[in-house]
Motif scaffolding. Sequence first.
Motif, short mmCIF file in Angstrom:
data_model
loop_
_atom_site.label_atom_id
_atom_site.label_comp_id
_atom_site.label_asym_id
_atom_site.label_seq_id
_atom_site.Cartn_x
_atom_site.Cartn_y
_atom_site.Cartn_z
N ALA A 142 0.75 -1.28 0.09
CA ALA A 142 -0.43 0.46 0.08
C ALA A 142 0.41 1.28 -0.36
O ALA A 142 0.86 2.23 -1.12
N VAL A 143 2.12 0.75 0.69
CA VAL A 143 2.83 2.63 0.81
C VAL A 143 3.21 2.95 -0.34
O VAL A 143 3.43 3.48 -0.90
N VAL A 144 3.63 1.56 -1.37
CA VAL A 144 3.90 1.73 -2.47
C VAL A 144 3.58 2.79 -3.56
O VAL A 144 3.79 3.66 -4.31
N ASN A 145 2.24 2.25 -3.79
CA ASN A 145 1.42 3.08 -4.12
C ASN A 145 0.67 4.22 -3.68
O ASN A 145 0.51 4.96 -4.30
N MET A 146 1.07 4.22 -2.27
CA MET A 146 0.07 5.30 -1.62
C MET A 146 1.51 6.84 -2.45
O MET A 146 0.54 7.89 -1.98
N THR A 147 2.19 5.97 -2.48
CA THR A 147 3.41 7.13 -2.27
C THR A 147 3.29 7.56 -4.00
O THR A 147 3.41 8.81 -4.18
N ARG A 148 3.26 7.24 -5.04
CA ARG A 148 2.55 7.85 -6.54
C ARG A 148 1.68 9.10 -6.11
O ARG A 148 1.11 9.87 -6.64
N CYS A 149 0.62 8.02 -5.42
CA CYS A 149 -0.41 8.83 -5.48
C CYS A 149 -0.05 10.40 -4.50
O CYS A 149 -0.73 11.69 -4.87
#
Length: 259
Positions: A162-169
């Motif tokens: 989740a952190v991986v994609n939250m970073t992109r967002c």
Amino acid sequence: MRGLSGQSAIVTGGAQGIGRAVVDRLVEEGAHVLIADVNEEYGKAAVEEINARVGSPVTRFVRTDVSDEDSVERAVAAAVESFGGVRFLINCAAAFIMRGVEATVDEWRRVMDVNIMGQALCVKHSAPFMKAAGGGSIVNIASISGHIAQAGLMTYSTTKGAVVNMTRCMALELASDNIRVNAVNPGTVWNENNERFHREVLGMTREQADRDPEIGGRHLLGRTADPEEIAASVAFLLSAEASYITGTNLMVDAGYTAM
């Protein structure tokens, strides 16, 4: 590195492990750092040691539970009060709840509250001060566990994914405010928690772990990492040297995920 000296940073989970190494590196680069951590004993000791070594109050500790929004707001306010603002945020705090399908509801809630919600809350309350200062930089600590499947680690791995994609967002949402958001994804790091786990559970020294084909051998360089090696990558992403980098998940894993 350019752009770090004189700036104000918040490091969650900064009392030990990777977080403490990040604090030390930023202080070395001339930054002022608020350590936001639940461990009051380690946090206060870190501030006392660093400030005495440097000879000035370059760090401050505030006991912080990143899963509690009021606690996060108090930490951000303390950084503004002590250092005049917030230019950098490093989200290192994490709950190391490593369970598989047998995980309880309480275990799921705690690991998600700290590892996902905690990072989101810290960004939510730090970003306005970065915007007011003309920009800033955020580094979230993710993990190789967010990119691969690992037996028995579903709770932890899910949050890091989740952190991986939250970073992109976050990078997408904050780019117009000149705030860069990136993540560092460490491999196996020889910090206090890992040292204790390998010693007490596996009966291994670091040398033995590095030689083990399932631990050090999983990394192309054949060893685990020092926390300072992760801190160096964090400092780079925060600095002006990385001014054209945002929305990136930097693998600092000695080639673990390349295999």
